[in-house]
Design a protein around this motif. Structure first.
Motif, PDB file in Angstrom:
ATOM      1  N   GLU A 118       0.773  -1.176   0.071  1.00  0.00           N
ATOM      2  CA  GLU A 118      -0.188  -0.012  -0.055  1.00  0.00           C
ATOM      3  C   GLU A 118       0.868   1.064  -0.012  1.00  0.00           C
ATOM      4  N   LYS A 119       0.777   2.464  -0.711  1.00  0.00           N
ATOM      5  CA  LYS A 119       1.370   3.346  -1.026  1.00  0.00           C
ATOM      6  C   LYS A 119       0.249   4.640  -0.511  1.00  0.00           C
ATOM      7  N   ILE A 120       0.971   5.225   0.267  1.00  0.00           N
ATOM      8  CA  ILE A 120       0.299   6.570   0.780  1.00  0.00           C
ATOM      9  C   ILE A 120       1.132   7.750   0.413  1.00  0.00           C
ATOM     10  N   GLN A 159       3.687   2.786   2.793  1.00  0.00           N
ATOM     11  CA  GLN A 159       3.354   3.045   4.148  1.00  0.00           C
ATOM     12  C   GLN A 159       4.349   2.599   5.120  1.00  0.00           C
ATOM     13  N   ALA A 196       7.199   5.307   5.600  1.00  0.00           N
ATOM     14  CA  ALA A 196       6.660   6.611   6.196  1.00  0.00           C
ATOM     15  C   ALA A 196       7.418   7.050   7.466  1.00  0.00           C
ATOM     16  N   ALA A 225       1.628  11.457   8.038  1.00  0.00           N
ATOM     17  CA  ALA A 225       2.750  10.453   7.646  1.00  0.00           C
ATOM     18  C   ALA A 225       3.525  11.549   6.583  1.00  0.00           C
TER      19      ALA A 225
END
Length: 103
Positions: free
Chosen positions: A43-45, A56, A59, A70
């Protein structure tokens, strides 16, 4: 995973999609995409400050305006800390709300 005990290496066999030739070749990127450890599955944020995409798990977190945010790097973290220390939160949030996305 290769079978090391027998002295032979078992190769991964991938069934071709319906209607495809049985002599279908697979590229390394396609093989990598099948891996459970592939980066696309992580998962990328977005960084709270610069909106840079990051995993994630990579971060950094900083408390800004009473909430954990983040951020992608120590530079973005320092900017948010400086804004908060100098009581510029309202100005920063106002500038963020007027920012136009040009992507």
């Amino acid at each position: 995973m290769p079978n090391v005990n027998s002295g032979k290496i078992n190769l991964l066999r991938i069934a071709p999609p319906l209607g495809a030739s049985t002599s279908m070749a697979i590229t390394f990127s396609q093989l990598l995409a099948l891996s459970p450890f592939h980066a696309a599955r992580v998962e990328k944020i977005a960084c709270y400050h610069c909106d840079e995409k990051m995993r994630q798990t990579k971060a950094l977190y900083v408390k800004f305006n009473g909430q954990q945010r983040a951020v992608c790097c120590h530079g973005c973290m320092a900017i948010l800390q400086t804004i908060e220390r100098n009581d510029m939160i309202e100005d920063y949030l106002a500038a963020r709300s007027m920012q136009i996305d040009v992507r």
